[in-house]
Design a protein around this motif. Sequence first.
Motif, PDB file in Angstrom:
ATOM      1  N   LEU B 235       0.831  -1.210   0.000  1.00  0.00           N
ATOM      2  CA  LEU B 235       0.000   0.000   0.000  1.00  0.00           C
ATOM      3  C   LEU B 235       0.861   1.254   0.000  1.00  0.00           C
ATOM      4  O   LEU B 235       0.598   2.215  -0.725  1.00  0.00           O
ATOM      5  CB  LEU B 235      -0.843   0.023   1.277  1.00  0.00           C
ATOM      6  CG  LEU B 235      -2.302  -0.359   1.164  1.00  0.00           C
ATOM      7  CD1 LEU B 235      -2.942  -0.290   2.542  1.00  0.00           C
ATOM      8  CD2 LEU B 235      -3.013   0.574   0.204  1.00  0.00           C
ATOM      9  N   SER B 236       1.894   1.203   0.813  1.00  0.00           N
ATOM     10  CA  SER B 236       2.750   2.369   0.949  1.00  0.00           C
ATOM     11  C   SER B 236       3.554   2.623  -0.333  1.00  0.00           C
ATOM     12  O   SER B 236       3.729   3.772  -0.745  1.00  0.00           O
ATOM     13  CB  SER B 236       3.641   2.162   2.155  1.00  0.00           C
ATOM     14  OG  SER B 236       4.802   2.883   2.012  1.00  0.00           O
ATOM     15  N   VAL B 237       4.013   1.558  -0.992  1.00  0.00           N
ATOM     16  CA  VAL B 237       4.715   1.714  -2.272  1.00  0.00           C
ATOM     17  C   VAL B 237       3.774   2.360  -3.289  1.00  0.00           C
ATOM     18  O   VAL B 237       4.125   3.325  -3.970  1.00  0.00           O
ATOM     19  CB  VAL B 237       5.223   0.352  -2.805  1.00  0.00           C
ATOM     20  CG1 VAL B 237       5.637   0.453  -4.262  1.00  0.00           C
ATOM     21  CG2 VAL B 237       6.392  -0.135  -1.965  1.00  0.00           C
ATOM     22  N   LEU B 238       2.564   1.830  -3.356  1.00  0.00           N
ATOM     23  CA  LEU B 238       1.599   2.368  -4.320  1.00  0.00           C
ATOM     24  C   LEU B 238       1.353   3.851  -4.076  1.00  0.00           C
ATOM     25  O   LEU B 238       1.444   4.671  -4.987  1.00  0.00           O
ATOM     26  CB  LEU B 238       0.273   1.594  -4.230  1.00  0.00           C
ATOM     27  CG  LEU B 238      -0.795   2.065  -5.213  1.00  0.00           C
ATOM     28  CD1 LEU B 238      -0.402   1.688  -6.635  1.00  0.00           C
ATOM     29  CD2 LEU B 238      -2.157   1.477  -4.884  1.00  0.00           C
ATOM     30  N   LEU B 239       1.070   4.200  -2.797  1.00  0.00           N
ATOM     31  CA  LEU B 239       0.792   5.606  -2.486  1.00  0.00           C
ATOM     32  C   LEU B 239       2.015   6.491  -2.741  1.00  0.00           C
ATOM     33  O   LEU B 239       1.882   7.590  -3.284  1.00  0.00           O
ATOM     34  CB  LEU B 239       0.325   5.755  -1.039  1.00  0.00           C
ATOM     35  CG  LEU B 239      -1.104   5.299  -0.753  1.00  0.00           C
ATOM     36  CD1 LEU B 239      -1.431   5.518   0.724  1.00  0.00           C
ATOM     37  CD2 LEU B 239      -2.106   6.056  -1.621  1.00  0.00           C
ATOM     38  N   SER B 240       3.203   6.025  -2.357  1.00  0.00           N
ATOM     39  CA  SER B 240       4.420   6.832  -2.582  1.00  0.00           C
ATOM     40  C   SER B 240       4.549   7.178  -4.056  1.00  0.00           C
ATOM     41  O   SER B 240       4.855   8.312  -4.412  1.00  0.00           O
ATOM     42  CB  SER B 240       5.687   6.091  -2.191  1.00  0.00           C
ATOM     43  OG  SER B 240       5.604   5.571  -0.923  1.00  0.00           O
ATOM     44  N   LEU B 241       4.345   6.181  -4.914  1.00  0.00           N
ATOM     45  CA  LEU B 241       4.547   6.409  -6.347  1.00  0.00           C
ATOM     46  C   LEU B 241       3.431   7.256  -6.938  1.00  0.00           C
ATOM     47  O   LEU B 241       3.673   8.217  -7.662  1.00  0.00           O
ATOM     48  CB  LEU B 241       4.668   5.080  -7.093  1.00  0.00           C
ATOM     49  CG  LEU B 241       5.858   4.200  -6.684  1.00  0.00           C
ATOM     50  CD1 LEU B 241       5.898   2.927  -7.504  1.00  0.00           C
ATOM     51  CD2 LEU B 241       7.175   4.950  -6.804  1.00  0.00           C
ATOM     52  N   VAL B 242       2.211   6.910  -6.596  1.00  0.00           N
ATOM     53  CA  VAL B 242       1.080   7.622  -7.194  1.00  0.00           C
ATOM     54  C   VAL B 242       1.039   9.082  -6.736  1.00  0.00           C
ATOM     55  O   VAL B 242       0.856   9.995  -7.538  1.00  0.00           O
ATOM     56  CB  VAL B 242      -0.250   6.898  -6.869  1.00  0.00           C
ATOM     57  CG1 VAL B 242      -1.444   7.760  -7.252  1.00  0.00           C
ATOM     58  CG2 VAL B 242      -0.311   5.569  -7.595  1.00  0.00           C
ATOM     59  N   LEU B 243       1.259   9.288  -5.426  1.00  0.00           N
ATOM     60  CA  LEU B 243       1.152  10.655  -4.907  1.00  0.00           C
ATOM     61  C   LEU B 243       2.318  11.536  -5.343  1.00  0.00           C
ATOM     62  O   LEU B 243       2.174  12.746  -5.482  1.00  0.00           O
ATOM     63  CB  LEU B 243       1.050  10.643  -3.375  1.00  0.00           C
ATOM     64  CG  LEU B 243      -0.203   9.959  -2.816  1.00  0.00           C
ATOM     65  CD1 LEU B 243      -0.150   9.922  -1.301  1.00  0.00           C
ATOM     66  CD2 LEU B 243      -1.466  10.670  -3.290  1.00  0.00           C
ATOM     67  N   SER B 244       3.493  10.928  -5.563  1.00  0.00           N
ATOM     68  CA  SER B 244       4.636  11.756  -5.966  1.00  0.00           C
ATOM     69  C   SER B 244       4.602  12.095  -7.460  1.00  0.00           C
ATOM     70  O   SER B 244       5.271  13.021  -7.899  1.00  0.00           O
ATOM     71  CB  SER B 244       5.946  11.064  -5.611  1.00  0.00           C
ATOM     72  OG  SER B 244       6.018   9.798  -6.210  1.00  0.00           O
ATOM     73  N   ASN B 245       3.797  11.331  -8.207  1.00  0.00           N
ATOM     74  CA  ASN B 245       3.665  11.584  -9.655  1.00  0.00           C
ATOM     75  C   ASN B 245       3.427  13.032 -10.014  1.00  0.00           C
ATOM     76  O   ASN B 245       4.033  13.576 -10.916  1.00  0.00           O
ATOM     77  CB  ASN B 245       2.439  10.820 -10.182  1.00  0.00           C
ATOM     78  CG  ASN B 245       2.878   9.538 -10.826  1.00  0.00           C
ATOM     79  OD1 ASN B 245       4.059   9.329 -11.026  1.00  0.00           O
ATOM     80  ND2 ASN B 245       1.941   8.693 -11.146  1.00  0.00           N
ATOM     81  N   LYS B 246       2.478  13.620  -9.297  1.00  0.00           N
ATOM     82  CA  LYS B 246       2.016  14.956  -9.637  1.00  0.00           C
ATOM     83  C   LYS B 246       3.172  15.966  -9.582  1.00  0.00           C
ATOM     84  O   LYS B 246       3.246  16.866 -10.416  1.00  0.00           O
ATOM     85  CB  LYS B 246       0.910  15.374  -8.663  1.00  0.00           C
ATOM     86  CG  LYS B 246      -0.060  16.356  -9.239  1.00  0.00           C
ATOM     87  CD  LYS B 246      -1.253  16.488  -8.320  1.00  0.00           C
ATOM     88  CE  LYS B 246      -1.988  17.781  -8.600  1.00  0.00           C
ATOM     89  NZ  LYS B 246      -1.383  18.959  -7.970  1.00  0.00           N
ATOM     90  N   ASN B 247       4.070  15.776  -8.609  1.00  0.00           N
ATOM     91  CA  ASN B 247       5.189  16.707  -8.481  1.00  0.00           C
ATOM     92  C   ASN B 247       6.327  16.410  -9.441  1.00  0.00           C
ATOM     93  O   ASN B 247       7.200  17.244  -9.637  1.00  0.00           O
ATOM     94  CB  ASN B 247       5.760  16.644  -7.060  1.00  0.00           C
ATOM     95  CG  ASN B 247       4.777  17.172  -6.044  1.00  0.00           C
ATOM     96  OD1 ASN B 247       3.797  17.815  -6.407  1.00  0.00           O
ATOM     97  ND2 ASN B 247       5.015  16.888  -4.775  1.00  0.00           N
ATOM     98  N   CYS B 248       6.363  15.206  -9.964  1.00  0.00           N
ATOM     99  CA  CYS B 248       7.539  14.781 -10.721  1.00  0.00           C
ATOM    100  C   CYS B 248       7.363  14.869 -12.236  1.00  0.00           C
ATOM    101  O   CYS B 248       8.331  14.775 -12.980  1.00  0.00           O
ATOM    102  CB  CYS B 248       7.936  13.372 -10.329  1.00  0.00           C
ATOM    103  SG  CYS B 248       8.493  13.270  -8.629  1.00  0.00           S
ATOM    104  N   PHE B 249       6.119  15.007 -12.706  1.00  0.00           N
ATOM    105  CA  PHE B 249       5.892  15.119 -14.144  1.00  0.00           C
ATOM    106  C   PHE B 249       5.258  16.469 -14.450  1.00  0.00           C
ATOM    107  O   PHE B 249       4.476  16.972 -13.649  1.00  0.00           O
ATOM    108  CB  PHE B 249       4.967  13.995 -14.631  1.00  0.00           C
ATOM    109  CG  PHE B 249       5.589  12.637 -14.506  1.00  0.00           C
ATOM    110  CD1 PHE B 249       6.384  12.120 -15.509  1.00  0.00           C
ATOM    111  CD2 PHE B 249       5.407  11.882 -13.357  1.00  0.00           C
ATOM    112  CE1 PHE B 249       6.982  10.890 -15.393  1.00  0.00           C
ATOM    113  CE2 PHE B 249       6.001  10.643 -13.221  1.00  0.00           C
ATOM    114  CZ  PHE B 249       6.790  10.142 -14.243  1.00  0.00           C
ATOM    115  N   ASN B 250       5.597  17.030 -15.604  1.00  0.00           N
ATOM    116  CA  ASN B 250       4.949  18.289 -15.959  1.00  0.00           C
ATOM    117  C   ASN B 250       3.580  18.010 -16.591  1.00  0.00           C
ATOM    118  O   ASN B 250       3.188  16.845 -16.757  1.00  0.00           O
ATOM    119  CB  ASN B 250       5.860  19.144 -16.859  1.00  0.00           C
ATOM    120  CG  ASN B 250       6.088  18.528 -18.224  1.00  0.00           C
ATOM    121  OD1 ASN B 250       5.303  17.685 -18.667  1.00  0.00           O
ATOM    122  ND2 ASN B 250       7.142  18.944 -18.894  1.00  0.00           N
TER     123      ASN B 250
END
Lengths: 218, 263
Positions: B235-250
Motif C-alpha cells: 500500500l505504501s509503495v503504491l501511495l508513494s509512487l502515485v502521490l509523488s507523480n504529480k510533483n515529478c511530471f509536468n
Amino acid sequence: MKKQPAIIKFEDINLRFKNKTIFHNFNFSILKGEKVVIFGTSGSGKSTLLNLLLGFIQPQEGKIFFNSQEITAQNIWQVRRQIAYVDQDVMMGKGEVQKIINEYFSFSANAKKRFTQIEIEKLLHDFRLDSSLLTKNIDQLSGGERQRLALVIAILLKRPVMVLDEVTSALDPISKTTVISQLLKNKQVTVLIITHDKEWQHQKTVRIFDFKEKKWTQ
Amino acid sequence: MDAIEISNTGLLFAFLLLIIPLLIDYKFKLKMTRPTLWSIGRMTIQLALVGIFLEYIFNLNSFWLNFLWLMLMVITAVFSAVNSSKIKFKVIFWPVFVAFFFPTLVILLYFNACIIQLDYLFEARYLIALGGMLLGNVLSVSIVAINSFYQEIHSQNKFFLYRLAMGSSQPEALAPFLRHSFQLALLPALAKTATIGIVSLPGMMSGQIIGGSSPTTAIRYQIAIMIAIYVCGALSVLLSLVLSNKNCFNSYGVLKENIFKKN
C-alpha cells in the motif's frame, strides 16, 4: 485559390538551451499530405523540432499549431494520437516482439486500430523483414531490424501524420531505398522526416528544408 | 511464565562479547573500531532512552500520547526515507508522509480491531510494537520503489517518451516502470517470507517465546504480522509512487529534470 490550412505550424519559436540558441523567431509549416525532409548536420537541434511538436519540451516563446489548434498541455494527448513517431534508436521495450506490439495496440487510444495477420506480414515483407521475428525476443533484433519494425508499427497505427527521426541511418542501401519508397507511397499521410541521409534528397515528391539556413531549398 | 530479567552483570557480559570483533579488527586492521563503537554506543543510548520513555507511555497508556509517539515514529521514518532517496526533499516529503502514515495507521487499527480483537485499539504495547515493525518495512520498500521508479524513467527516457508518442495515457506510459519498482521493492521480502520458519526464526517470534508465550501463540502472531507487513508495504509503495507523480511530471506528462538531488 483558397489557401489550404497547415497541418503543422511553428510560429515565432524561440528556444535556448543554456547559452545555445536553437530557434530564433523560427517559422515553419507543413500542409496536409506533404512529404517534408528536414536536412541538416547532426547535433544542430533538428530533433528538437519533433520534441516540440510532441510536447516533450516547450518553447520559451512562440506557438505550435496542429490542425490549426494551438498545442497545449490539455490537447497534447490528443495530438500525440494523431502522430506516428519513430526515433533514431527507438526503444520499444523488452520481451517478445508480438507481445510488445500487442501492448501498444492495447492502449485505449489504439484499441480500435485493428490489423490483420496478412497486413502485418505484408508490411514486414515490404520492409524486408521476416515474419518469424514476431516470435523473437526484441534483443535478438539488429538496430536496423528494430528501426524497420518500429516503422511497420507506425504504419499499422494508420495515423494521419508520421514524424521520423533519422530512421534510415542504420539501414543498408537496399533497405534504405525500399523504406523510403514505402514511406512516401501513401498520398494521404503527412510525413515529416529528419535526416542527414542524402538518399532523401533525390526524391522528387519531397519538399526539403535546410535546417542550418532555416529555409526551403526544394 | 515471564522472561528472566537481564541483570546489569548480564548486560555487561553482552558488551564483553564485543571484544571478539574488536580483536579481529585489531589483528587485521579493518578500521572498523570506530564505526563499531559508534553504532553500538548510539544503539545503547537510544534504546535506554526509549526504554525509559516506553515504560512511562505504557503505564499512562493515554490515547494522545500513544498517537503522538506513533506520529513521531512515522515522521522519523519519513525523514530517513526522504534523506536517503535520490529525489529532492520538497518534491517528495508530503507524498511520502501520506504514504507512510495512512497505510500504517489503517493496517494497525485493522490488526488491533480484527486480528487481535483488542478492546482498546490504541493500546500502547500493541500500537507501538507493531507500528515499529510495519514502519521499518515500509521505510525500506518505499525507498527502493521511489528510487528505482524515477531513476528508471530517467535512464530509459527514450522508451518512456516513445510510449507517450504511441498515444498512451499517463498511467499507460508508467505501467512497466510501476510494475518493475513494485517487483524490486516487494519480491525480496516475499522470498524471505517464504523461508521463514526454516531458515530463520523472526525476531518477534523469538522474543515472544523468550517472553513466555507458547510457540503456537507466537506463530499465530508471526503469520498475522508477516501478512500485515506485506500489505502495508504494498500500500505504501503504491501511495508513494502515485502521490509523488504529480510533483515529478509536468502537465505534458514528461518527467521533470530538476527533481533529482545534485550529488
